[in-house]
Scaffold this motif. Structure first.
Motif, short mmCIF file in Angstrom:
data_model
loop_
_atom_site.label_atom_id
_atom_site.label_comp_id
_atom_site.label_asym_id
_atom_site.label_seq_id
_atom_site.Cartn_x
_atom_site.Cartn_y
_atom_site.Cartn_z
N ASN A 195 22.48 0.46 -43.91
CA ASN A 195 21.81 -0.35 -44.83
C ASN A 195 20.79 0.40 -45.60
N ASN A 196 20.73 1.77 -45.65
CA ASN A 196 20.05 2.51 -46.51
C ASN A 196 18.41 2.35 -46.11
N LEU A 197 18.19 2.16 -44.83
CA LEU A 197 16.91 2.13 -44.11
C LEU A 197 16.40 3.09 -43.51
N ALA A 198 17.48 4.25 -43.30
CA ALA A 198 17.17 5.44 -42.23
C ALA A 198 15.90 6.09 -42.60
N TYR A 199 15.55 6.45 -43.90
CA TYR A 199 14.32 7.19 -43.97
C TYR A 199 13.07 6.70 -43.44
N PRO A 200 12.83 5.19 -43.89
CA PRO A 200 11.73 4.56 -43.17
C PRO A 200 11.80 4.41 -41.74
N PHE A 201 13.08 4.14 -41.12
CA PHE A 201 13.05 3.98 -39.96
C PHE A 201 12.95 5.30 -39.03
N SER A 241 5.35 8.11 -45.52
CA SER A 241 6.61 8.36 -44.68
C SER A 241 6.72 9.86 -44.30
N VAL A 242 6.46 10.55 -45.41
CA VAL A 242 6.48 12.02 -45.20
C VAL A 242 5.62 12.67 -44.45
N LEU A 243 4.57 12.01 -44.47
CA LEU A 243 3.45 12.39 -43.40
C LEU A 243 3.46 12.13 -42.09
N LYS A 244 4.40 10.99 -41.85
CA LYS A 244 4.70 10.68 -40.39
C LYS A 244 5.79 11.62 -39.91
N TYR A 245 6.60 12.28 -40.79
CA TYR A 245 7.59 13.07 -40.41
C TYR A 245 6.83 14.49 -39.92
N LEU A 246 5.94 14.76 -40.86
CA LEU A 246 5.08 15.92 -40.68
C LEU A 246 4.46 15.84 -39.39
N ALA A 298 11.13 7.76 -40.06
CA ALA A 298 9.67 7.95 -40.18
C ALA A 298 8.59 7.32 -39.16
N PHE A 299 9.31 6.15 -38.96
CA PHE A 299 8.54 5.32 -38.01
C PHE A 299 8.67 6.03 -36.53
N VAL A 300 9.95 6.31 -36.15
CA VAL A 300 10.06 6.85 -34.88
C VAL A 300 9.48 8.52 -34.49
N PHE A 301 9.51 9.15 -35.60
CA PHE A 301 9.05 10.49 -35.40
C PHE A 301 7.79 10.74 -34.73
N PRO A 302 6.80 10.15 -35.24
CA PRO A 302 5.38 10.43 -34.78
C PRO A 302 5.35 10.17 -33.14
N HIS A 303 5.74 8.92 -32.79
CA HIS A 303 5.79 8.76 -31.24
C HIS A 303 6.87 9.07 -30.51
#
Length: 320
Positions: A211-217, A294-299, A219-224
């Motif tokens: 459903n084209n929501l992989a990038y924000p999803f 989101s890019v900062l969350k990935y970082l 981004a949410f998962v990466f930090p924690h």
């Protein structure tokens, strides 16, 4: 009561206690031999009695003050000193022992990680191939939210961050302890927890990807997730260690194997608690925040994971 004779008889004990305290204050309680520790405790009790007697007989302000200082210093070293050693022990554990036990149990951690990833890959593959498979793993309300509304569900955290964070911590710790305790079922529950959580993340990954929501999803998962997932793998490894002691005690008697591997598992448990607490704080406050790109969350996630790997690889250099 002959005051001068009493002072002359008791003064050597006071001087001896003072000498031990000076040594302890300079080098710590660890510098004392076992006989000196017993002597410190004995002298402390006797000087405390001397102080009571001096107060009862009103033997002079100077003597009472000196004995009060001596008993106060003794109390500080015996009780507060032991508490300092406890804090030093905790610092030593997280500085060196936790990374060491991770390195010693690396094989079990790899197996636990592989079980999780196997579940994730299986779920991801089947979810892409068969849409009905997804409904077997992912709760229906999440499927409706993503597929029909094209939204992620993390927005429900916003506005109730403290409550959400505490609930997340409790849930993560509960999952971790279930994986650890599952070791007593010869690892069956531990393996189930690892596989099921892998299946869940794999199926959800496929759902947001479709459903084209992989990038924000992600981004949410990466930090924690950079803390939470390794902690779950370590919990799984602890459960596998307990299972190993029951199934394959090797050269040990089974009870001795349980003590040996159980002690390793306990150290892993002690180590992952701060990881899960910090992951819960990040998941409750940072991960869902719309103010952070989101890019900062990935970082942030990659930095946290990199620092964690560097920490896990620490080795204490002994100078002989």
């Amino acid at each position: 009561m002959n005051i001068q004779r009493w002072i002359a008889r008791r003064e050597p004990n006071w001087k001896q206690l003072d000498a031990i305290l000076q040594k302890t204050q300079k080098k710590g309680l660890k510098s004392l031999q076992s006989s000196e520790i017993h002597e410190l405790a004995s002298l402390y009790r006797s000087v405390s009695a001397d102080l009571s007697r001096a107060k009862t007989h009103q033997l002079g302000t100077t003597l009472i003050r000196d004995l009060q200082q001596l008993t106060s210093r003794s109390y500080s070293q015996i009780y507060q000193g032991s508490r300092r050693q406890e804090w030093q022990g905790i610092w030593e554990f997280y500085s060196w022992r936790f990374p060491t036990i991770i390195q010693e149990t690396w094989g079990y951690i790899i197996v636990a990680t592989a079980l999780f990833l196997l579940g994730a890959l299986v779920a991801w593959w089947y979810a892409w191939q068969d849409p009905t498979f997804m409904s077997l793993i992912v709760p229906e309300y999440l499927i409706v939210k993503v597929r029909d509304e094209h939204k992620l569900w993390m927005g429900s955290i916003l506005g109730v961050e403290p409550l959400a964070s505490s609930n997340i911590m409790i849930n993560n710790i509960s999952v971790a302890f279930t994986a650890i305790g599952g070791g007593i079922t010869v690892g069956i529950v531990t393996i189930y927890i690892l596989l099921f959580n892998g299946l869940l993340i794999g199926a959800i990954g496929a759902l947001v990807g479709q459903n084209n929501l992989a990038y924000p999803f992600w981004a949410f998962v990466f930090p924690h997730g950079s803390l939470e997932l390794p902690a779950i793998f370590l919990a799984g490894a602890a459960g596998l260690l307990i299972a190993r002691s029951l199934l394959f005690p090797g050269q040990y008697r089974r009870i001795d194997a349980l003590k040996f591997y159980g002690f390793q598992a306990a150290q892993l448990v002690f180590g992952i608690i701060p990881m899960l607490i910090l992951a819960g704080i990040i998941e409750g406050f940072l991960s869902p925040s719309p103010l952070i790109p989101s890019v900062l969350k990935y970082l942030i996630g990659m930095i946290i994971f990199s620092l964690l790997m560097i920490y896990f690889s620490r080795q204490k250099i002994s100078i002989s």
